[in-house]
Structure formats: structure tokens, C-alpha cells
Write a protein that holds these residues in place. Structure first.
Motif, short mmCIF file in Angstrom:
data_model
loop_
_atom_site.label_atom_id
_atom_site.label_comp_id
_atom_site.label_asym_id
_atom_site.label_seq_id
_atom_site.Cartn_x
_atom_site.Cartn_y
_atom_site.Cartn_z
N ASP A 114 -90.24 -7.92 44.14
CA ASP A 114 -90.40 -8.66 42.89
C ASP A 114 -91.67 -8.23 42.16
OD1 ASP A 114 -88.09 -9.97 43.35
OD2 ASP A 114 -88.99 -11.83 44.08
N GLU B 244 -80.86 -8.85 44.17
CA GLU B 244 -80.45 -8.57 45.56
C GLU B 244 -79.80 -7.21 45.71
OE1 GLU B 244 -81.06 -10.12 48.43
OE2 GLU B 244 -82.39 -11.37 47.20
N THR C 108 -96.89 -17.72 34.37
CA THR C 108 -96.24 -17.45 35.66
C THR C 108 -94.78 -17.89 35.64
OG1 THR C 108 -97.11 -19.54 36.47
CG2 THR C 108 -98.33 -17.54 37.06
N GLU C 109 -94.52 -18.96 34.99
CA GLU C 109 -93.12 -19.40 34.90
C GLU C 109 -92.26 -18.35 34.21
OE1 GLU C 109 -93.02 -23.21 32.98
OE2 GLU C 109 -94.09 -24.19 34.64
N LEU C 110 -92.87 -17.82 33.18
CA LEU C 110 -92.15 -16.77 32.44
C LEU C 110 -91.93 -15.54 33.31
CD1 LEU C 110 -91.03 -15.84 29.69
CD2 LEU C 110 -93.31 -14.97 29.17
N ILE C 111 -92.98 -15.11 33.96
CA ILE C 111 -92.89 -13.88 34.77
C ILE C 111 -92.01 -14.10 36.00
CG2 ILE C 111 -94.27 -12.20 36.13
CD1 ILE C 111 -94.55 -12.01 33.07
N ASN C 112 -91.97 -15.30 36.47
CA ASN C 112 -91.13 -15.59 37.64
C ASN C 112 -89.67 -15.20 37.42
OD1 ASN C 112 -92.71 -16.50 39.71
ND2 ASN C 112 -92.76 -18.64 38.99
N GLU C 113 -89.30 -15.21 36.21
CA GLU C 113 -87.91 -14.85 35.90
C GLU C 113 -87.62 -13.37 36.11
OE1 GLU C 113 -85.60 -17.06 35.26
OE2 GLU C 113 -87.16 -18.61 35.51
N VAL C 114 -88.71 -12.63 36.11
CA VAL C 114 -88.51 -11.19 36.34
C VAL C 114 -88.53 -10.97 37.84
CG1 VAL C 114 -89.42 -8.87 35.93
CG2 VAL C 114 -89.69 -10.65 34.20
N LYS C 115 -87.39 -10.67 38.39
CA LYS C 115 -87.26 -10.51 39.84
C LYS C 115 -86.44 -9.28 40.17
CE LYS C 115 -87.25 -15.51 40.73
NZ LYS C 115 -86.41 -16.64 41.13
N ALA C 116 -86.64 -8.89 41.37
CA ALA C 116 -85.79 -7.80 41.88
C ALA C 116 -84.47 -8.43 42.32
CB ALA C 116 -86.48 -7.12 43.05
N ILE D 204 -91.23 -4.82 40.60
CA ILE D 204 -90.34 -4.89 39.44
C ILE D 204 -91.08 -5.47 38.23
CG2 ILE D 204 -88.42 -6.29 38.52
CD1 ILE D 204 -87.41 -3.80 39.86
N LEU E 223 -80.43 -4.64 44.01
CA LEU E 223 -81.52 -3.64 43.97
C LEU E 223 -82.25 -3.57 45.32
CD1 LEU E 223 -83.38 -1.65 42.46
CD2 LEU E 223 -84.76 -3.64 41.75
N LYS E 224 -82.53 -4.75 45.84
CA LYS E 224 -83.21 -4.77 47.14
C LYS E 224 -82.38 -4.04 48.20
CE LYS E 224 -85.69 -9.16 46.48
NZ LYS E 224 -85.75 -10.58 46.88
N PHE F 100 -83.46 -14.14 30.94
CA PHE F 100 -84.33 -14.82 30.00
C PHE F 100 -83.55 -15.50 28.86
CE2 PHE F 100 -88.07 -11.82 31.02
CZ PHE F 100 -88.47 -12.65 32.06
N TRP G 61 -84.91 -8.89 29.74
CA TRP G 61 -84.38 -9.20 31.08
C TRP G 61 -83.21 -10.15 30.94
CZ3 TRP G 61 -86.33 -6.44 34.90
CH2 TRP G 61 -86.01 -6.74 36.21
N TYR H 2 -100.89 -13.85 37.55
CA TYR H 2 -99.74 -14.03 38.42
C TYR H 2 -100.04 -13.69 39.87
CZ TYR H 2 -94.91 -14.39 39.80
OH TYR H 2 -93.76 -14.79 40.41
#
Lengths: 310, 158
Positions: free
Chosen positions: B17, A17, A7-15, B20, A19-20, B90, B87, B117
Motif C-alpha cells: 500500500d 489484492e 490520511t483518510e484521503l490517502i487511505n483510499e489509495v491501496k494496493a 502504491i 496486484l499483491k 475515490f 483512483w 501519512y
């Protein structure tokens, strides 16, 4: 690899601002478009509803008109208006009907004419019918004359002896027991009376033993056959009486008095005619008149004979 | 139906999020993932109603995965299948781990993500992916073993 590590790793993948914001703008644009589209759809739907309502109204109107038409078609008046004319649909029936009508009319007319030409008979009885006719069929009749002397002829009882002019001649058909015989009725305007009940100025009607001016030839009716309207002559018809002057065939009896008061006993010896070609009479029966050329001579002879009778 | 600015803000902030990440898991490309995310939200605008928020979330996951499949089917993406775009934020170590993750088949990746997740149950994942629960469990078990092996071989030690 544990869950928290993942989860820590995936948390880095974000949309991001930007893009939002981009997504939000696009969504807003789409929302506007969708609203417009929805408005247009609503308008279209309203139009369709109106169109449907109009269609329904039109259908109702049509249905009412159809009902009206059906009602009118069922009504007799409409039937008369819309159906093909009867004479167009049923020509044979019309033709037969016309023929039938024509036949009925013809028969009726014939019956009316026949009835109009029929002579009413008061005392005659049986199967008898007498009617006036224009022409008699072509045939021949023969009589055997009984010989009489001059005196017997002129002095015979019952004769009406007059001088006069023929004013009318009518042919008649006598049908007795299905048998047809033809005669004529001659009207005489009386100018002089030698013997009888008639008076000067009277019109006497006498029966002739033959029809006049037809193809019929009747033996021993030469003088009568020569009679024509306008001719002068001395006529000696027999006076019919109601009891004895009759003609019988089978069960049928004709009383001559029903149709006429007088009748020539034969067509030769009871008339003297003044014709365009001269005096005509039965020379064989009156030898005393040999060489006579006028009615006056005959008149003198008759007067003399009548005087001798008395 | 989403038709106000507030509703749009809320749904984008809540699910962007997630969308994505799922897209990135499937496409391994940030730009493609963003395109898919935009498309998913635009599709969401056209949806009428959801039974509840769980239903909305499940719908978004399924649509995202389907859009990713569609994009992978496109000829250009098939040719560039091997390209990996990492990304930006990273670190090098994280990028290496991600590359190891992408060595997993797509179905395994999605199951791992949704299970670890999003903390969805096997049953929920099965419904979203329209697979049997046993299948999802099997994929999850295999994914764990393979991921462990990969990471062990790679010497990754967090």
C-alpha cells in the motif's frame, strides 16, 4: 486540511489484492530464478574454485619444474648439455690452443728425433753435439794435403789395412762451439786383413772426411766421395786411440774414439776403390801403381810395401 | 534476504500500500504506480540484507521515488504529464482534492505524504530524499500553505 483529513484521503489509495498476488507470484518466480541463478553461480564458483585449484597445482608443478630446471642448469652436467660447445663459442681460443699444441708437438717430436739421431759421447766434452743426418748443406771445404811418399803413406804407424766391402754409409753433423762440420761413417765388412787388429768377417767403421752423396764438395776427397754401399776396396784407415785422436775447437774437445774406431786421414790417399768405371785411387800419390787396373795389383803392391816395412 | 513464501507474503502485505501511494503521488496514474510497485518488490528480492525494518522501509521509499523519477523521465510520460487518472474508489469530492494535491510540486507531495501519512520525522525524510533537514522543513511549510490556499479556494470543507 488537517492530518486526519489527508490520511483518510490517502487511505483510499491501496494496493489491490490482485496486484499483491501478482507481485507475490512475480517475486516467487524471481526467487526461483534467483535460486537457479544462485545455484548456477555456486556451480560456476565451484568450477572456478576447481579451476583455480588446478591452476594453483599447475603453477606449483611449473614452479617445481622450473626449480628442477634451474637446479639442473646450475649442475655441471646440465651446463655441459645446454651450453654451446666450447669450440663453437671460443673458436679463436681453440685455434690458438691447437696451434700451441701443434708447436709443442712439433718441437717435442723434433727434440725426440734429434735425441734419437744424437750420437752419445763418452769422453768428448764442451759445446759439442754429433748427430746422424740424411743430407748436408751445400758448401765447400778445402784441405791442403801434406806430401808423403808411397812408403810413408803405407808404412805409416797406426793404419788398419784391410780389403772389404762397404756395407753402410751414414752422414754425420758435428757441431762444436756452434760450428758445423760434416763427415760420413762407412761400415766395411772385412774380407782380408793386411795390417791391424781386425779379423775377416768383422765390420769396421771408419770416418770419412766428407759426407757422401750430398751437395757438399770437399777438395781432395775425390776417392772418399766416390764411395758407395756395395763397393769393394782396400781401405787404410787410421786407428784412433782414446788419448791422442781428438779434435779441439776452443774449449771443446771431440775424441773420435767416442764415435768410431777408425778414420781416413784424408779422402784421397788411404783408399783404393773398385768402382763400376774401374779402379779409383790417388794416382798422384802412388806412382808405382801406374797402369794398375785391379785391386789385386794394388793388393800386391801394398803387401810388398808392408813386407818392406817389416 | 527474502527467499520464502512467508517472507514474500509478509513484505508485500506490509509495504505494497505504501509503495502504491508513493508511486501514485508521483505518477498520478494507477497502472504506472502498479508497474513501479512490482518493480520495487522485484528489486527488493535481489537485495541481500537490511539492518532493521526501518532500514528496509526507508530503502523501499527511496527506490520507489527513484523509479517514479525514472518513469517520469521517459519520453512517453513526459508527453502525458497533464493526464490525470483518478483512483477508482475515490468519490468525486475526493478526486477533486487529489487533483488539488497534484498541483503541488513532486517534492512537496512526497514530503507531505511521508510526514503526515507515514509519520516520518523531518530528519528521516531528509535522509530518504537525501536533502538537508532545513530544505525538507521548508518544503513542508510551503506545501501546507499552498495546500491550504488551494483547498480554501476550492471551497473544500471536510
Amino acid at each position: 486540511m488537517r492530518k486526519n483529513e489527508y490520511t483518510e484521503l490517502i487511505n483510499e489509495v491501496k494496493a489491490s489484492e490482485p496486484l499483491k498476488q501478482k507481485i507475490k507470484e512475480k517475486m516467487l518466480q524471481q526467487d526461483n530464478m534467483l535460486q537457479k541463478v544462485r545455484m548456477l553461480e555456486q556451480e560456476k564458483a565451484l568450477e572456478q574454485e576447481k579451476a583455480l585449484e588446478q591452476e594453483k597445482v599447475l603453477e606449483q608443478v611449473k614452479a617445481l619444474e622450473q626449480e628442477k630446471v634451474l637446479h639442473l642448469e646450475k649442475s655441471p652436467n646440465k651446463e655441459e648439455k645446454t651450453r654451446k660447445p666450447f669450440w663453437f663459442k671460443q673458436p679463436m681460443q681453440i685455434m690458438f690452443a691447437a696451434m700451441a699444441l701443434f708447436l709443442i708437438a712439433s718441437l717435442t717430436g723434433k727434440m725426440i728425433l734429434e735425441n734419437r739421431n744424437l750420437i752419445p759421447l763418452e769422453n768428448s766434452h764442451g759445446n759439442i753435439k754429433i748427430k746422424y743426418i740424411n743430407n748436408a748443406p751445400d758448401f765447400k771445404v778445402s784441405y791442403d794435403l801434406v806430401y808423403f811418399t808411397e812408403q810413408e803413406l803405407i808404412q805409416r804407424e797406426g793404419l788398419e789395412i784391410v780389403k772389404g766391402t762397404i756395407t753402410e754409409i751414414k752422414n754425420i753433423e758435428v757441431i762444436m762451439e756452434g760450428n758445423k762440420e760434416y763427415y760420413a761413417l762407412a761400415s766395411i765388412l772385412v774380407e782380408k786383413v793386411y795390417q791391424g787388429q781386425s779379423q775377416v768377417g768383422d765390420v769396421i767403421v771408419m770416418k770419412l772426411p766428407c759426407p757422401i752423396d750430398t751437395g757438399v764438395w770437399v777438395e781432395d776427397t775425390g776417392i772418399a766421395s766416390a764411395m758407395r754401399v756395395g763397393m769393394k776396396g782396400i781401405f787404410m784407415p787410421f786407428t784412433y786411440d782414446e788419448e791422442n785422436s781428438f779434435y779441439r775447437r776452443g774449449d771443446t774437445t771431440l775424441y773420435w774414439k767416442d764415435i768410431v774406431d777408425y778414420g781416413l786421414l784424408d779422402g784421397e790417399r788411404y783408399a783404393f776403390l773398385e768402382t763400376p768405371t774401374g779402379i779409383q785411387y790417388a794416382e798422384f800419390a802412388y806412382p808405382s801403381l801406374e797402369g794398375a787396373t785391379s785391386l789385386e795389383e794394388i793388393e800386391s803392391f801394398i803387401v810388398k810395401m808392408l813386407e818392406n816395412k817389416n | 534476504m527474502i527467499n520464502t513464501r512467508e517472507q514474500i507474503d509478509a513484505v508485500v502485505e506490509t509495504y505494497s500500500d505504501m509503495i502504491i501511494r508513493i508511486a501514485y503521488h508521483n505518477l498520478r496514474n494507477q497502472a504506472d504506480a502498479e508497474d513501479v510497485a512490482q518493480e520495487v518488490f522485484l528489486k527488493l528480492m535481489r537485495e541481500e540484507e537490511f539492518e532493521d525494518e526501518g532500514h528496509r522501509k526507508a530503502w523501499l521509499i527511496r527506490v520507489t521515488i527513484n523509479l517514479c523519477k525514472d518513469m517520469n523521465k521517459q519520453a512517453w510520460n513526459r508527453k502525458t504529464e497533464g493526464l490525470i487518472e483518478t483512483w477508482e474508489p475515490f468519490s468525486n469530492e475526493q478526486q477533486r482534492v487529489l487533483e488539488e494535491l497534484w498541483e503541488l510540486p513532486k517534492n512537496y507531495r512526497n514530503v507531505v505524504y511521508l510526514y503526515y501519512y507515514e509519520e516520518l520525522t523531518v530528519s528521516e525524510i531528509a535522509k530518504i530524499l537525501k536533502r538537508k533537514e532545513n530544505t525538507v522543513s521548508s518544503w513542508l511549510t510551503r506545501a501546507r500553505k499552498k495546500l491550504k490556499t488551494i483547498l480554501m479556494e476550492g471551497g473544500y470543507r471536510p
